[in-house]
Scaffold this motif. Structure first.
Motif, PDB file in Angstrom:
ATOM      1  N   ALA A  21      -5.776 -13.267   1.310  1.00 12.99           N
ATOM      2  CA  ALA A  21      -4.314 -13.166   1.257  1.00 12.99           C
ATOM      3  C   ALA A  21      -3.838 -12.361   2.458  1.00 12.99           C
ATOM      4  N   LEU A  22      -2.784 -12.840   3.103  1.00  9.95           N
ATOM      5  CA  LEU A  22      -2.208 -12.146   4.252  1.00  9.95           C
ATOM      6  C   LEU A  22      -0.879 -11.544   3.822  1.00  9.95           C
ATOM      7  N   ILE A  23      -0.796 -10.227   3.899  1.00 14.45           N
ATOM      8  CA  ILE A  23       0.383  -9.498   3.444  1.00 14.45           C
ATOM      9  C   ILE A  23       1.128  -8.958   4.664  1.00 14.45           C
ATOM     10  N   THR A  24       2.414  -9.279   4.766  1.00 14.71           N
ATOM     11  CA  THR A  24       3.253  -8.724   5.828  1.00 14.71           C
ATOM     12  C   THR A  24       3.978  -7.505   5.281  1.00 14.71           C
ATOM     13  N   LEU A  25       3.817  -6.384   5.972  1.00 17.59           N
ATOM     14  CA  LEU A  25       4.368  -5.104   5.545  1.00 17.59           C
ATOM     15  C   LEU A  25       5.368  -4.605   6.580  1.00 17.59           C
ATOM     16  N   ALA A  26       6.350  -3.842   6.136  1.00 20.14           N
ATOM     17  CA  ALA A  26       7.351  -3.290   7.045  1.00 20.14           C
ATOM     18  C   ALA A  26       7.221  -1.778   7.100  1.00 20.14           C
ATOM     19  N   LEU A  27       7.176  -1.262   8.324  1.00 18.16           N
ATOM     20  CA  LEU A  27       7.234   0.177   8.578  1.00 18.16           C
ATOM     21  C   LEU A  27       8.446   0.393   9.470  1.00 18.16           C
ATOM     22  N   ASN A  28       9.566   0.790   8.869  1.00 19.06           N
ATOM     23  CA  ASN A  28      10.835   0.800   9.587  1.00 19.06           C
ATOM     24  C   ASN A  28      11.082  -0.610  10.128  1.00 19.06           C
ATOM     25  N   GLU A  29      11.323  -0.752  11.440  1.00 14.89           N
ATOM     26  CA  GLU A  29      11.572  -2.085  12.002  1.00 14.89           C
ATOM     27  C   GLU A  29      10.294  -2.757  12.492  1.00 14.89           C
ATOM     28  N   GLN A  30       9.150  -2.084  12.381  1.00 14.24           N
ATOM     29  CA  GLN A  30       7.889  -2.668  12.818  1.00 14.24           C
ATOM     30  C   GLN A  30       7.169  -3.349  11.649  1.00 14.24           C
ATOM     31  N   LEU A  31       6.414  -4.405  11.993  1.00 12.51           N
ATOM     32  CA  LEU A  31       5.653  -5.142  10.994  1.00 12.51           C
ATOM     33  C   LEU A  31       4.169  -4.825  11.111  1.00 12.51           C
ATOM     34  N   ILE A  32       3.477  -4.847   9.974  1.00 14.28           N
ATOM     35  CA  ILE A  32       2.030  -4.648   9.916  1.00 14.28           C
ATOM     36  C   ILE A  32       1.445  -5.751   9.050  1.00 14.28           C
ATOM     37  N   LEU A  33       0.313  -6.305   9.469  1.00 15.54           N
ATOM     38  CA  LEU A  33      -0.385  -7.310   8.679  1.00 15.54           C
ATOM     39  C   LEU A  33      -1.587  -6.687   7.984  1.00 15.54           C
ATOM     40  N   ALA A  34      -1.797  -7.073   6.727  1.00 16.20           N
ATOM     41  CA  ALA A  34      -2.990  -6.671   5.979  1.00 16.20           C
ATOM     42  C   ALA A  34      -3.627  -7.923   5.396  1.00 16.20           C
ATOM     43  N   GLU A  35      -4.923  -8.069   5.606  1.00 15.20           N
ATOM     44  CA  GLU A  35      -5.659  -9.194   5.032  1.00 15.20           C
ATOM     45  C   GLU A  35      -6.559  -8.657   3.927  1.00 15.20           C
ATOM     46  N   ILE A  36      -6.293  -9.079   2.696  1.00 17.00           N
ATOM     47  CA  ILE A  36      -7.063  -8.592   1.556  1.00 17.00           C
ATOM     48  C   ILE A  36      -7.654  -9.781   0.803  1.00 17.00           C
ATOM     49  N   SER A  37      -8.620  -9.508  -0.035  1.00 18.96           N
ATOM     50  CA  SER A  37      -9.262 -10.586  -0.789  1.00 18.96           C
ATOM     51  C   SER A  37      -8.311 -11.120  -1.857  1.00 18.96           C
ATOM     52  N   LEU A  38      -8.575 -12.333  -2.302  1.00 23.45           N
ATOM     53  CA  LEU A  38      -7.761 -12.919  -3.372  1.00 23.45           C
ATOM     54  C   LEU A  38      -7.919 -12.131  -4.670  1.00 23.45           C
ATOM     55  N   MET A  39      -9.116 -11.598  -4.895  1.00 25.21           N
ATOM     56  CA  MET A  39      -9.328 -10.776  -6.082  1.00 25.21           C
ATOM     57  C   MET A  39      -8.461  -9.517  -6.026  1.00 25.21           C
ATOM     58  N   SER A  40      -8.388  -8.899  -4.833  1.00 27.75           N
ATOM     59  CA  SER A  40      -7.551  -7.704  -4.683  1.00 27.75           C
ATOM     60  C   SER A  40      -6.077  -8.038  -4.871  1.00 27.75           C
ATOM     61  N   LEU A  41      -5.673  -9.203  -4.370  1.00 25.24           N
ATOM     62  CA  LEU A  41      -4.280  -9.621  -4.546  1.00 25.24           C
ATOM     63  C   LEU A  41      -3.937  -9.754  -6.028  1.00 25.24           C
ATOM     64  N   ASP A  42      -4.816 -10.397  -6.782  1.00 26.38           N
ATOM     65  CA  ASP A  42      -4.566 -10.559  -8.221  1.00 26.38           C
ATOM     66  C   ASP A  42      -4.592  -9.218  -8.943  1.00 26.38           C
ATOM     67  N   LYS A  43      -5.461  -8.337  -8.498  1.00 23.35           N
ATOM     68  CA  LYS A  43      -5.582  -7.025  -9.137  1.00 23.35           C
ATOM     69  C   LYS A  43      -4.352  -6.158  -8.890  1.00 23.35           C
ATOM     70  N   LEU A  44      -3.809  -6.217  -7.670  1.00 26.55           N
ATOM     71  CA  LEU A  44      -2.680  -5.356  -7.316  1.00 26.55           C
ATOM     72  C   LEU A  44      -1.348  -5.875  -7.853  1.00 26.55           C
ATOM     73  N   THR A  45      -1.244  -7.184  -8.072  1.00 22.96           N
ATOM     74  CA  THR A  45       0.022  -7.811  -8.506  1.00 22.96           C
ATOM     75  C   THR A  45       1.207  -7.305  -7.671  1.00 22.96           C
ATOM     76  N   LEU A  46       1.110  -7.518  -6.370  1.00 20.06           N
ATOM     77  CA  LEU A  46       2.144  -7.047  -5.454  1.00 20.06           C
ATOM     78  C   LEU A  46       3.439  -7.829  -5.629  1.00 20.06           C
ATOM     79  N   ALA A  47       4.546  -7.176  -5.290  1.00 16.79           N
ATOM     80  CA  ALA A  47       5.858  -7.818  -5.356  1.00 16.79           C
ATOM     81  C   ALA A  47       6.607  -7.569  -4.052  1.00 16.79           C
ATOM     82  N   ILE A  48       7.452  -8.510  -3.673  1.00 14.67           N
ATOM     83  CA  ILE A  48       8.275  -8.353  -2.474  1.00 14.67           C
ATOM     84  C   ILE A  48       9.177  -7.126  -2.635  1.00 14.67           C
ATOM     85  N   ASP A  49       9.305  -6.348  -1.562  1.00 17.67           N
ATOM     86  CA  ASP A  49      10.105  -5.116  -1.488  1.00 17.67           C
ATOM     87  C   ASP A  49       9.466  -3.936  -2.218  1.00 17.67           C
TER      88      ASP A  49
END
Length: 353
Positions: free
Chosen positions: A315-343
């Motif tokens: 899973a590729l997660i786009t993150l915001a740090l102020n006006e800068q963007l950061i990419l994080a690549e995590i496993s699908l298992m981690s994505l399901d475990k974290l249950t991330l939400a936009i914002d």
């Protein structure tokens, strides 16, 4: 803007892949190290050769600050072109090759640093008395870069200049560019097939495709968005400023741009100063919903989830740090475990860069 480029140049007219290198572009090379990215045959090298005066054609205008340099021959141009092959005199020693540009260059009297300084920066002292014919491709590229610096020209055009170097040495050479710009006013445009490479050095990116500019802008946004696919490793280019050197560990603290002041720790030497770019691979970033404690991971940033992209193997997660963007690549298992939400606010952590 300090460099204006207008071009209309047909390429490969006798092939099925013929296209026209057609540009109308203004670049602030006084403010930025500019990176040019694109697939093979996109027109990157031809663009640099036009700027340097090596290639001439109708329908072209190159203005450098207030000077129209369109018709200048390469030896009279303020631009120095360096390609990946170096093209040194094989029957001469390294020192003799470098002495030629100091003796015969039209701009050699404007070199703002000493011969010995350039030799130190490019780590050439052990090679000075060796013949070019005995050296490796990577050594020749470092010598060619030293020659470009000693040319005294104010704009250096680099065409895959360090492609033969191992990654560690390549990174050291690339980091010289913004330092030389900040301390001596040398301007650079660098061509590369690697967004990871450009993320280390270029604060402004131009992307070419079949002779056309399809994207251009500050590196954080362009590299972060464009490295998601296109055969490139997902990577982030972060802007910041060195605020402290930790000499005991040869590290530095870098305050990242933005209102919400957050700092990261990076490997650094005493040349690592002022405004810098940090290259962060997405697969080196892990995420946590709670603030970690008692961890060996040095860097921790509070960020906001902007995009979640579920891919076949990760899973590729786009993150915001102020006006800068950061990419994080995590496993699908981690994505399901974290249950991330936009914002949602989370913590991004990664080792010393």
């Amino acid at each position: 803007m300090s460099l204006s480029i207008k071009l209309c140049h047909p390429l490969d007219n006798n092939t099925a892949s013929a296209f026209v290198l057609e540009l109308d572009l203004m670049l602030s090379i006084k403010e930025h190290v500019v990176g040019v990215f694109g697939d093979s045959g996109a027109g990157k090298s031809t663009l640099l050769k036009h700027i340097a005066g090596i290639v001439q054609t109708r329908g072209k205008q190159i203005v450098y600050y207030q000077d129209d340099i369109t018709a200048l021959l390469p030896e009279h141009s303020p631009c120095c072109y360096q390609n990946q092959h170096g093209y040194l005199f094989s029957h001469l020693t390294v020192k003799q090759n470098l002495a030629l540009v100091l003796r015969h260059g039209n701009y050699s009297d404007t070199v703002p640093f000493t011969f010995d300084e350039v030799i130190k920066w490019c780590n050439l002292l052990p090679l000075l008395e060796q013949n070019i014919s005995t050296l490796s491709g990577g050594e020749i590229q470092r010598i060619a870069f030293a020659r470009s610096l000693l040319s005294g020209k104010s704009l250096i055009l680099l065409d895959e200049p360090f492609s033969a170097l191992d990654w560690q040495t390549r990174e050291q050479m690339l980091r010289l560019l913004p330092w030389l710009k900040a301390n001596y006013g040398i301007e650079f445009i660098i061509v590369s097939h690697s967004l990871r490479e450009l993320s280390l050095v270029a604060s402004y990116i131009v992307i070419l495709k079949q002779g056309k500019v399809i994207k251009h802008g500050v590196s954080n946004e362009i590299i972060t968005r464009y490295s998601q696919g296109h055969g490139q490793q997902a990577v982030t280019a972060l802007r910041g400023k060195v605020i402290e050197h930790i000499e005991k560990y040869q590290l530095a603290k870098v305050l990242l741009d933005g209102e919400n002041e957050q700092a990261v720790t990076v490997h650094a030497n005493d040349m690592y100063q002022g405004n810098v770019l940090l290259s962060l691979n997405a697969n080196k970033v892990s995420l946590s919903k709670t603030k970690p404690s008692l961890t060996s991971i040095v860097n921790l940033l509070k960020v906001t989830v902007r995009k979640i992209e579920r891919q076949p193997s990760a899973a590729l997660i786009t993150l915001a740090l102020n006006e800068q963007l950061i990419l994080a690549e995590i496993s699908l298992m981690s994505l399901d475990k974290l249950t991330l939400a936009i914002d949602e606010q989370v913590y991004a952590q990664f080792k010393v860069l």
